[in-house]
Enzyme design. Structure first.
Site, mmCIF file in Angstrom:
data_model
loop_
_atom_site.group_PDB
_atom_site.id
_atom_site.type_symbol
_atom_site.label_atom_id
_atom_site.label_comp_id
_atom_site.label_asym_id
_atom_site.label_seq_id
_atom_site.Cartn_x
_atom_site.Cartn_y
_atom_site.Cartn_z
ATOM 1 N N GLU A 127 0.842 -1.201 0.000
ATOM 2 C CA GLU A 127 0.000 0.000 0.000
ATOM 3 C C GLU A 127 0.874 1.247 0.000
ATOM 4 O OE1 GLU A 127 -1.994 -1.197 3.571
ATOM 5 O OE2 GLU A 127 -0.803 0.157 4.816
ATOM 6 N N LYS A 129 2.722 4.539 1.173
ATOM 7 C CA LYS A 129 3.158 5.064 2.466
ATOM 8 C C LYS A 129 2.843 6.554 2.478
ATOM 9 C CE LYS A 129 7.020 5.279 5.677
ATOM 10 N NZ LYS A 129 6.901 6.731 5.926
ATOM 11 N N ASP A 131 2.431 10.335 3.468
ATOM 12 C CA ASP A 131 3.329 11.263 4.154
ATOM 13 C C ASP A 131 2.502 12.321 4.894
ATOM 14 O OD1 ASP A 131 5.602 12.432 5.009
ATOM 15 O OD2 ASP A 131 6.215 13.222 3.063
ATOM 16 N N TYR A 241 -5.188 2.335 8.171
ATOM 17 C CA TYR A 241 -4.503 1.259 7.459
ATOM 18 C C TYR A 241 -4.044 0.108 8.322
ATOM 19 C CZ TYR A 241 -0.680 4.281 8.914
ATOM 20 O OH TYR A 241 0.139 5.086 9.635
ATOM 21 N N LYS A 329 11.141 2.800 0.255
ATOM 22 C CA LYS A 329 11.083 4.236 -0.014
ATOM 23 C C LYS A 329 11.299 4.565 -1.487
ATOM 24 C CE LYS A 329 10.891 6.813 3.307
ATOM 25 N NZ LYS A 329 11.804 7.091 4.404
ATOM 26 N N CYS A 423 18.951 48.023 -7.891
ATOM 27 C CA CYS A 423 17.912 47.092 -8.344
ATOM 28 C C CYS A 423 18.304 46.580 -9.726
ATOM 29 C CB CYS A 423 16.567 47.803 -8.405
ATOM 30 S SG CYS A 423 15.320 46.866 -9.293
ATOM 31 N N CYS A 426 15.878 48.263 -12.407
ATOM 32 C CA CYS A 426 15.803 49.688 -12.722
ATOM 33 C C CYS A 426 16.984 50.492 -12.194
ATOM 34 C CB CYS A 426 14.502 50.279 -12.196
ATOM 35 S SG CYS A 426 14.439 50.382 -10.401
ATOM 36 N N CYS A 439 13.118 47.088 -3.772
ATOM 37 C CA CYS A 439 13.332 48.209 -4.686
ATOM 38 C C CYS A 439 12.193 49.205 -4.474
ATOM 39 C CB CYS A 439 13.328 47.728 -6.139
ATOM 40 S SG CYS A 439 13.183 49.112 -7.308
ATOM 41 N N CYS A 445 9.782 50.897 -11.876
ATOM 42 C CA CYS A 445 10.672 49.760 -12.046
ATOM 43 C C CYS A 445 9.963 48.753 -12.954
ATOM 44 C CB CYS A 445 10.967 49.146 -10.686
ATOM 45 S SG CYS A 445 11.913 47.622 -10.771
HETATM 46 S S1 IVH Z 1 2.025 0.341 8.476
HETATM 47 C C1 IVH Z 1 4.145 -1.072 12.693
HETATM 48 N N1 IVH Z 1 1.149 1.584 6.441
HETATM 49 O O1 IVH Z 1 4.877 5.667 8.128
HETATM 50 C C2 IVH Z 1 4.058 -0.163 11.578
HETATM 51 N N2 IVH Z 1 2.471 2.815 7.980
HETATM 52 O O2 IVH Z 1 7.940 5.216 9.229
HETATM 53 C C3 IVH Z 1 2.801 -0.327 10.833
HETATM 54 N N3 IVH Z 1 2.709 5.206 7.398
HETATM 55 O O3 IVH Z 1 4.610 6.841 11.119
HETATM 56 C C4 IVH Z 1 2.634 0.837 9.965
HETATM 57 N N4 IVH Z 1 1.516 5.121 5.575
HETATM 58 O O4 IVH Z 1 2.392 5.767 10.515
HETATM 59 C C5 IVH Z 1 1.865 1.692 7.548
HETATM 60 N N5 IVH Z 1 0.205 2.599 4.569
HETATM 61 C C6 IVH Z 1 0.936 2.691 5.687
HETATM 62 C C7 IVH Z 1 1.535 3.882 6.099
HETATM 63 C C8 IVH Z 1 2.297 3.917 7.250
HETATM 64 C C9 IVH Z 1 2.222 5.903 6.372
HETATM 65 C C10 IVH Z 1 3.540 5.818 8.447
HETATM 66 C C11 IVH Z 1 3.456 5.224 9.803
HETATM 67 C C12 IVH Z 1 4.752 5.634 10.448
HETATM 68 C C13 IVH Z 1 5.642 5.810 9.296
HETATM 69 C C14 IVH Z 1 6.684 4.722 9.352
#
Ligand code: IVH
Length: 688
Positions: A127, A129, A131, A241, A329, A423, A426, A439, A445
């Site tokens: 899935e 990740k 941010d 999740y 990552k 500037c 001008c 400026c 200008c």
């Molecule tokens: S699973 C035990 N799934 O990423 C860990 N984490 O560095 C189970 N995060 O702060 C986490 N999306 O909260 C999981 N689809 C996802 C995620 C996810 C973001 C976050 C997580 C944690 C960081 C891990």
């Protein structure tokens, strides 16, 4: 289900039992519509119908406060501010994830797992990740009990009231398809969609507040507000999740758990898949990475988790992260490159911004060849010079930035970069204003002129039809306009030869400019783009001084007689007017022959509608909503679609919606349509 007909009977005169029954029925109905709207994205009823259900529920609860439940749908608007956020222990520690920076690390992870689970069939859930900011939601018997930020993983901050304001956080789990567990702790990520983030920043800029660096900061800031009414105005979304703990039911796999979360009405990340080989993981990862730029939210990798739950226990965790999951990552969006040259660009308001020209470098799939160094102070703080090696980053859609300088031992560095003494556009000597270098040649200008012209002709200012940014640029580039005053010397014959002009359009523009020699003083002041002077202040200044000369001669003390003008603002105004180039340009502009009007003020104290932020709701009588919106906008008001803490007035017609509740919760002044028309009668032309 027959739609509930609300609104029968005065809430006050209902018995407690009658009220309780109606509250239960209404709450249920509203929850169902919330769900259809926010989760299914398939609303069944019009907003106005929803709003009347909501208001009826509010009225019932107001009349019977003891029946107000913590999970009532009306409790999403936010509670009173707190002094600080309490520390709350997580039901289960929220571990972090080990990361893999390439497919080889994922392969090693997979091999380790296979070795421990010798011979067992292995499947992974993959899935995105997300941010954002991680968050634990706890439901007791299906009702939201608490929300806790991740904190140090063991203890986080209790943000329950804030979480209640987020539409995608169910206050109560859905139980149509699946019974709710007696206890559920679920790990979620709060995020802000990029579109929402940009709108929020736009708002902040317009309100004179600093924009957020990136959606993640904006999200965790919103989540950790002490005043949940502020959180309520921030566009957050929560995606679930991971089931951290559950009682009263159990799952064999993660995938089952995810399906249950969905059935209970939580949102889950999109594109979750089951895969059973490293090759498939690699494919999933590269497909997501390729799509990264087109997503409306930020992700920094994909998460790979063992699907079967029982073996997870055998694998266990280190003190930091579980051995059954890994974050694969993406290539970081920070890269190292060298600064070839530093130059200075002049913005529309005259601010000089140092910009680094870089050896082109790919950052997260986009080639970056320049990055902002922000201002003089930032430049000094980072001490970057031409030739230096630097780390550049790109977060979301924001302009690339130089994060830091990388020390290269033994390398001879260039000279420190100093802001120019003239500037670049001008040649005027810049002045220092706080961290900025500006400026002061605002009206002539070239770098500022195009923007100044566009602003001068904009709707809130002189409202000159046909003088948009393209035309402004053309006039400057063709050398027809070298300062604002020149606009009034334009002849049809000058314009006809220009691209995009014909005789009729040329005549029209000249005429439109000419007509604006008769203009309201406040609009003229707005058009000058004086620092700190928006429509509201301009309107107050015009009403107070009543003429351009009196305004130009006003002492700081005289300026400060005006409500809302303090020493900082008066100093900014004075220093603008006293700048010789500005004052010369202003002399020449005024010499083109203006007749300034100052309307009688409707209500002196309110300062008119100019500059106010107004929201219209419900059915209006005297005007259509569109008409009223147009009139208000023409008078310099901002008419927006949703109520926030920055709204000055909510104008309600018949059957106002949930906006009324929000306005009341935020303490926004509410006016009926009639009250609005009376209060601003002169401006709106609604006298008699
Ligand atoms: S699973 C035990 N799934 O990423 C860990 N984490 O560095 C189970 N995060 O702060 C986490 N999306 O909260 C999981 N689809 C996802 C995620 C996810 C973001 C976050 C997580 C944690 C960081 C891990």
């Amino acid at each position: 289900m027959t739609p509930f007909i609300s609104g029968q009977g005065d809430p006050q005169s209902l018995s407690r039992e009658e009220a309780a029954a109606e509250i239960a029925e209404l709450s249920e109905e509203i929850r169902r519509h919330d769900d259809l709207y926010y989760v299914e994205a398939a609303p069944e009823i019009a907003d106005s119908a929803y709003d009347s259900l909501f208001r009826r529920l509010q009225a019932l609860e107001a009349a019977h406060p003891d029946l107000l439940a913590a999970d009532s749908p009306t409790q999403r608007v936010g509670a009173d501010p707190r002094e600080s956020l309490p520390n709350v222990e997580h039901a289960v520690p929220m571990l972090s994830l080990d990361s893999a920076h390439g497919i080889e690390a994922v392969r090693r992870f997979d091999e380790r797992l296979r070795k421990t689970l010798e011979g067992e069939e292995i499947r992974y859930v993959v899935e995105p990740k997300l941010d954002g900011a991680s968050l634990e939601l706890v439901y007791v018997n299906g009702v939201l009990d608490r929300a806790v930020t991740r904190g140090n993983g063991r203890v986080g901050e209790g943000v329950t009231e804030n979480a209640r304001t987020i539409p995608s956080v169910p206050l109560r789990l859905r139980q149509d398809d699946l019974a709710v567990p007696s206890f559920l702790s679920v790990r979620c990520e709060a995020i802000m969609y990029l579109g929402d983030f940009e709108n929020l920043n736009q708002w902040r800029l317009e309100a004179g507040e600093a924009p957020y660096q990136n959606p993640r900061n904006a999200t965790s800031g919103a989540l950790r507000q002490l005043d949940s009414r502020v959180t309520a105005t921030r566009p957050l979304t929560v995606l679930a999740y991971d089931v951290l703990a559950v009682e009263g039911t159990s799952f064999a796999t993660d995938f089952e758990g995810l399906a249950a979360l969905k059935a209970w009405g939580l949102l889950t990340p999109e594109r979750i898949r089951l895969v059973d080989s490293v090759e498939e993981i690699a494919e999933y990862h590269s497909r997501f990475e390729a799509d990264r730029e087109t997503l409306d939210y930020e992700i920094d990798g994909v998460v790979v988790k063992l699907d079967a739950l029982e073996p997870r226990e055998r694998l266990g965790s280190t003190s930091h992260h579980p051995r059954w999951a890994i974050a694969f990552k993406f290539e970081p969006r920070k890269e190292v490159t060298r600064i070839d040259r530093i130059f200075v660009s002049v913005g529309r308001t005259g601010v000089l911004t140092p910009v680094a020209l870089l050896r082109p470098v790919e950052v997260g799939g986009v080639t970056v060849s320049r990055a902002s160094l922000h201002n003089r102070e930032e430049l000094e703080r980072k001490d970057v010079r031409e030739g230096d090696l630097v780390r550049v980053q790109r977060a979301g859609d924001v302009i690339p930035q130089v994060v830091e300088r990388i020390d290269e031992e033994g390398r001879e560095r260039g000279a420190t970069f100093a802001m120019p003494r003239a500037c670049p556009s001008c040649g005027t000597e810049p002045v220092e204003k706080g961290p900025f270098t500006v400026c002061p040649n605002h009206f002539a200008c070239r770098a500022q002129l195009k923007g100044r012209i566009t602003h001068f002709g904009s709707r809130g200012a002189l409202d000159i039809e046909g003088l948009g940014s393209e035309t402004a640029a053309l006039l400057v580039d063709e050398g027809l306009v070298a300062e604002l005053a020149d606009l009034f010397d334009l002849k049809e014959a000058n314009l006809v030869p220009l691209e995009g002009f014909a005789e009729v359009s040329a005549r029209k523009l000249v005429q439109a400019i000419d007509e604006r020699r008769t203009v309201e003083l406040s609009r003229f002041l707005v058009g000058l783009g004086i620092p700190e002077v928006g429509a509201a202040v301009a309107s107050d200044l015009a009403a107070h001084f009543r003429g351009i000369d009196a305004f130009r001669e006003a002492s700081p003390e005289a300026l400060e007689e005006i409500h809302g003008v303090g020493p900082r603002m008066s100093a900014a105004i004075r220093s603008f007017l006293d700048e010789p180039r500005v004052s010369g340009a202003l002399d020449r502009l005024i010499a083109r022959g203006f007749e300034f009007g100052v309307p009688e003020r409707a209500v002196e104290a309110t300062g008119g509608v100019a500059g106010r932020t107004i929201v219209l709701t419900g059915a209006l009588e005297a005007f259509s909503r569109g008409e009223l919106k147009e009139r208000l906008a023409a008078l310099g008001a901002r008419v927006t679609g949703s109520v926030s803490a920055r709204t000055d007035y909510l104008v309600v017609g018949a059957n106002p919606g949930s906006k009324l509740a929000k306005a009341e919760a935020l303490g926004v002044e509410v006016l009926t349509e009639a009250e609005l028309l009376e209060r601003f009668a002169v401006e709106l032309g609604t006298t008699g």
